[in-house]
Design a protein around this motif. Structure first.
Motif, mmCIF file in Angstrom:
data_model
loop_
_atom_site.group_PDB
_atom_site.id
_atom_site.type_symbol
_atom_site.label_atom_id
_atom_site.label_comp_id
_atom_site.label_asym_id
_atom_site.label_seq_id
_atom_site.Cartn_x
_atom_site.Cartn_y
_atom_site.Cartn_z
ATOM 1 N N VAL A 1 2.222 -3.421 -6.308
ATOM 2 C CA VAL A 1 3.301 -2.444 -6.138
ATOM 3 C C VAL A 1 3.794 -2.549 -4.705
ATOM 4 N N THR A 2 5.121 -2.531 -4.548
ATOM 5 C CA THR A 2 5.733 -2.621 -3.227
ATOM 6 C C THR A 2 6.176 -1.239 -2.757
ATOM 7 N N LEU A 3 5.791 -0.887 -1.534
ATOM 8 C CA LEU A 3 6.245 0.355 -0.908
ATOM 9 C C LEU A 3 7.354 0.024 0.074
ATOM 10 N N VAL A 4 8.449 0.774 -0.039
ATOM 11 C CA VAL A 4 9.557 0.618 0.902
ATOM 12 C C VAL A 4 9.742 1.950 1.632
ATOM 13 N N ALA A 5 9.576 1.931 2.936
ATOM 14 C CA ALA A 5 9.668 3.150 3.739
ATOM 15 C C ALA A 5 11.103 3.406 4.159
ATOM 16 N N GLY A 6 11.575 4.638 3.977
ATOM 17 C CA GLY A 6 12.916 5.021 4.367
ATOM 18 C C GLY A 6 12.923 5.957 5.555
ATOM 19 N N ALA A 7 14.070 6.551 5.810
ATOM 20 C CA ALA A 7 14.298 7.305 7.041
ATOM 21 C C ALA A 7 13.425 8.559 7.128
ATOM 22 N N THR A 8 13.087 9.177 5.997
ATOM 23 C CA THR A 8 12.297 10.419 6.055
ATOM 24 C C THR A 8 10.839 10.207 5.632
ATOM 25 N N SER A 9 10.366 8.971 5.760
ATOM 26 C CA SER A 9 8.954 8.733 5.461
ATOM 27 C C SER A 9 8.147 8.778 6.743
ATOM 28 N N ASP A 10 6.863 8.981 6.608
ATOM 29 C CA ASP A 10 5.945 8.828 7.724
ATOM 30 C C ASP A 10 4.637 8.275 7.183
ATOM 31 N N GLU A 11 3.731 7.971 8.080
ATOM 32 C CA GLU A 11 2.492 7.322 7.663
ATOM 33 C C GLU A 11 1.676 8.214 6.739
ATOM 34 N N SER A 12 1.722 9.524 6.944
ATOM 35 C CA SER A 12 0.964 10.428 6.083
ATOM 36 C C SER A 12 1.436 10.333 4.638
#
Length: 894
Positions: free
Chosen positions: A72-83
């Motif tokens: 599964v691929t995770l794509v981080a956007g503008a309102t994501s954070d490490e938590s």
């Protein structure tokens, strides 16, 4: 330190509007410009939506599905954070994904999860979060993707917590997940917990665990304010030792990662000089130390202090005396902190304070001074109407906003138990009106001394604060128990049974509602098999929880209550077996079981834990339900046997804490019944003597030291043979101690004290004594010290006549039974192991004694063919051991 995510403030965000001077959350706008109404989290097309907590504002199922692929691929956007990313990655692995990789865009194959990217919602045809309040989010599952889009980073983190609940647990890839669209936002800006109780503060490990729990349940504030942390109160000026400061820093860091605002509350009121520059500097300096380790929210509680006695002469000289002076002095100090610290630290959240008058909405000089002089952006904490408010309404919140003149953050004293340390309060958050969260700056709940056990109630607090429109206390409570117990059905049933017998509080008046309903069903239906199954499950619950509950902290917190639960279940099972035997005519078996009960009840009451002061605190479990069932079973046994039973007492009034009505009959003037409210006209207390008896002098002793006005100020003593027709014995007024002697020959079963006028004071009754004359008892052997001849014929098998010696030749024990009447039977009860030997004799109308039987073990019942007699006696055999008689029951007595 972990970088801090952007935080909402309690006052100036796009999430709130001022409505009638109060804060309210704004639902998202529809495309037509109207407001979208929150819809329940139900299936939209016949398929059940998954259980999500707190209950979302809107959940819709979709016709499509997604599949958990091996990678599964995770794509981080503008309102994501490490938590958020970590929560999503962990949830995907539990759902069967073998690899979770992070990428810059959708993968060519396999599932892609977009975290914090509202643009990725377009293929799902789902509106984004732009119109949502702060911390709102959208979760879309379908169109070959999963999208988590928060209004801000906290919103995306909450979307991750929802996804965690939605995804299945699977050992391998390939799980198919139904399509879903969740649109969700909080009902009030601040939602969380204030550790503000007296007693043993939580451990550092427990606080870290709590912060994890808050994040999982979308609570965003934790106020650090334990009353018995000396560095917050008595030693508020002193710097923390390095190790203690490091712990606060670790808590603040964990809070950031869980999107919880760690609030540091310093309470200087015990010694502060409000006008002192040095004390103002000490307060700011202490806050600066805490700021330097990452804390951004601060509070100054000024509760539970004197505001009529100054700590320094300078304050009296500056402000004078009285509540208004205290309010002005507190506003002066807080405004200095606001100006010299909060305003000079960009990123600091609004200052919070707890007023000294925190428990009502009545106008006062103190509140007027705070309203007019305290900086307008300071949050005022308020407990409702009362320190522990049974209910809280929108109108009361409006009144609080008006009288304090500031935004209101509730300090809700539930499930805190520092005022009832013998109890666990495991019932739901109740009595809070729908619509209330939207009228507040937020809700903080004060938890129990036991941190892990507090989670049962805190689950329901989180549910209510997030979506009060969909909140039902019992439903939320049940879902919280399921979550906390884990997947094992046996553990779930055990936790529910245990929580039920630790249910009642100021918010939940009914103790053990489910068990009480089973007892009521049994007395109505006689279905002993069903009740036996219920009691067996209750008795097994402590062992099941110790073996299977995932949260081991709960087991440690609840240990004495678990032990007591098992012991009470044992006693209740014995009581049930006793009644079954008595109803089946097995008198000897029933009597043997009845003799076991006192020791079992004593054992159930014996469990304690050690409090902060080293005192052993006895614990209460199912009080008013389990103990009353055993009392009722005793009474049923005695009724079947023909025993009149010991007197009992009842009242129309509620009971304050554990000051039960039975204390009126315990013969101890130092114990007392205490009502939980003022008597109204017609309210009263009634003694049931078990059967019609001759009565003599009645004594009613009311009031106690410290509560000298808590008595019936105007009332009557009355008596009745049938409980319907009453005659007055005496009237009284302004007398805490009342004595009245009934005319000779007065017979009654019931005696009551009834208020004839309402009053403001509550009621304390130390003793309600109704001596009876049940016929003369004569003969011997004489009773041993602490016993009496009367105990053999007092209608109470729990009292025992114990002879001081063996009987002498020709010695008898005789009871007069009044006017001659038909006697169908005589039953003699001896404690197990007794070796007294005697003939049982009746005296006929001609004065002749005739033997009708002989003692034969602990339980002897002889039929007498309805002989007419006016007395019964035991004629002791030569060589008999010293007698012990629990009761002699003459069949046919009134």
């Amino acid at each position: 330190m972990t970088p801090r995510p952007p935080r909402l403030t309690a006052l100036g965000t796009a999430a709130t509007l001022l409505v009638g001077g109060l804060l309210t959350a704004v639902p998202p706008a529809r495309a037509d410009g109207g407001l979208r109404t929150a819809i329940p989290a139900k299936a939209a097309a016949g398929r059940a939506a998954p259980a999500i907590t707190p209950t979302p504002q809107s959940v819709k199922t979709r016709a499509d599905r997604i599949t958990i692929s091996p990678t599964v691929t995770l794509v981080a956007g503008a309102t994501s954070d490490e938590s958020a990313l970590q929560v999503v990655e962990s949830a995907l692995r539990r759902a069967g994904a073998q690899r979770v990789v992070r990428g810059d865009g959708p993968a060519r194959s396999g599932l892609t999860v977009h975290v914090g990217d509202s643009g990725a919602l377009a293929p799902q045809r789902i509106d984004g979060p732009s119109a949502l309040p702060a911390e709102g989010y959208v979760l879309g599952i379908g169109a070959d993707r999963v999208v988590l889009a928060g209004k801000d980073t906290t919103g995306t983190y909450y979307a991750a917590q929802t996804l965690r609940q939605v995804l299945p647990h699977a050992a391998h890839p390939g799980a198919r997940v139904a399509g879903l669209a969740v649109r969700d936002w909080p009902g009030t800006p601040l939602r969380g917990v204030i550790e503000g109780f007296y007693g043993t503060p939580w451990s550092h490990e427990a606080r870290l665990d709590q912060l994890d729990y808050y994040g999982e349940h979308k609570m965003n504030i934790y106020v650090y304010s334990p009353k018995d942390d000396a560095y917050l109160r008595a030693k508020w000026r002193d710097a923390y030792p390095a190790d203690r400061l490091a712990q606060v820093e670790e808590l603040a860091d964990r809070a950031v990662r869980r999107h919880v605002e760690f609030t540091y509350a310093l309470s200087p009121g015990l010694s502060v000089c409000y006008s002192s520059d040095a004390d103002a500097k000490a307060l700011v300096d202490k806050f600066q130390t805490i700021w330097d380790i990452g804390v951004r929210t601060f509070a100054v509680p000024l509760d539970d202090i004197s505001y009529t006695d100054w700590n320094c002469a300078e304050d009296k000289a500056k402000w004078g005396t009285g509540g208004g002076a205290a309010g002005a002095a507190q506003a002066y100090l807080l405004n200095r902190v606001n100006k010299e610290f909060i305003a000079t630290h960009p990123g600091a959240q609004p200052l919070q304070m707890v007023p000294t008058e925190y428990y009502d909405v009545s106008a006062s000089p103190y509140k007027k001074a705070l309203s007019e002089q305290l900086d307008p952006n300071v949050l005022v904490e308020w407990t409702g109407i009362g320190v522990v408010a049974p209910t809280m309404t929108v109108a009361q919140a409006q009144d609080a906003r008006t009288v304090f003149g500031h935004p209101i953050l509730t300090w809700d004293n539930y499930p805190v138990n520092d005022y009832v340390t013998d109890r666990l309060l495991l019932g739901p958050f109740s009595g809070r009106e729908k619509g209330l969260p939207g009228r507040l700056a937020g809700i903080t709940a004060n938890p129990m001394i036991q941190p892990y056990a507090s989670k049962i109630a805190l689950y329901t607090v989180a549910d209510y604060a997030w979506n009060d429109a969909a909140y039902d206390p019992r439903t939320s409570w049940g879902e919280g128990l399921k979550e906390y117990a884990g997947d094992d059905p046996r553990t779930r049933r055990a936790l529910r049974a245990f929580a039920d017998v630790n249910y009642s509080s100021a918010l939940n008046k009914d103790q053990a509602p489910e068990l009480a309903a089973e007892f009521a069903r049994y007395w109505k239906s006689g279905d002993a098999a069903r009740l036996a199954s219920v009691l067996d499950a209750l008795g097994a619950a402590p062992g099941r929880l110790r073996a299977g509950l995932p949260d081991r902290g709960f087991v440690a917190d609840s240990g004495p209550w678990l032990d007591a639960t098992g012991a009470w279940a044992t006693a209740a099972r014995t009581a049930l077996r006793m009644v079954r035997a008595a109803r089946a005519g097995n008198g000897a078996e029933a009597w043997e079981l009845r003799q076991r009960l006192p020791a079992q009840v004593t054992a159930a009451k014996s469990f304690t834990y050690t409090g902060l002061d080293g005192r052993e605190v006895p614990v209460l479990v199912g009080d008013g339900v389990l103990d009353r069932f055993i009392d009722a079973a005793d009474a049923e046994h005695d009724r079947i046997l023909g025993v009149s039973g010991r007197p009992s007492v009842s009242t129309d009034l509620g009971t304050y804490q554990s000051n039960a009505a039975a204390r009126m009959l315990d013969g101890d003037d130092s114990t007392y019944f205490w009502s939980d409210g003022a008597p109204a006209a017609g309210d009263g207390i009634t003694v049931d003597l078990g059967r019609v008896r001759d009565i003599g002098t009645v004594t009613l002793a009311m009031g106690k030291p410290g509560s000298t006005e808590d008595y019936l100020h105007q009332g009557v003593l009355e008596f009745s043979a049938d409980g319907r027709s009453w005659q007055q014995l005496t009237a009284f007024s302004g007398e805490p101690d009342v004595t009245a002697t009934a005319p000779a020959g007065t017979r009654a079963r019931y005696v009551r004290a009834r208020a004839t006028a309402g009053q403001d004071n509550w009621l304390v009754v130390r003793e309600f004594s109704v001596p009876t004359d049940d016929g003369a008892v004569a003969g011997g052997p004489p009773a041993a010290t602490g016993s009496s001849l009367r105990a053999a014929f007092d209608g109470d098998p729990g009292t025992v006549y114990r002879a001081a010696r063996a009987p002498e030749a020709g010695e008898t024990l005789e009871l007069g039974i009044g006017a001659a009447r038909a006697v169908p039977s005589v039953t003699v009860l001896q404690p197990s192991g007794s070796k007294g030997r005697a003939d049982i004799q009746l005296r006929g109308t001609d004065g002749t004694w005739r033997t009708v039987g002989a003692l034969d073990g602990p339980y002897t019942r002889v039929g007498t063919a309805g002989r007419t007699a006016d007395a019964v006696r035991l004629a002791w055999h030569t060589g008999s051991a010293a007698p012990r008689i629990a009761d002699v029951v003459v069949g046919g007595q009134g």
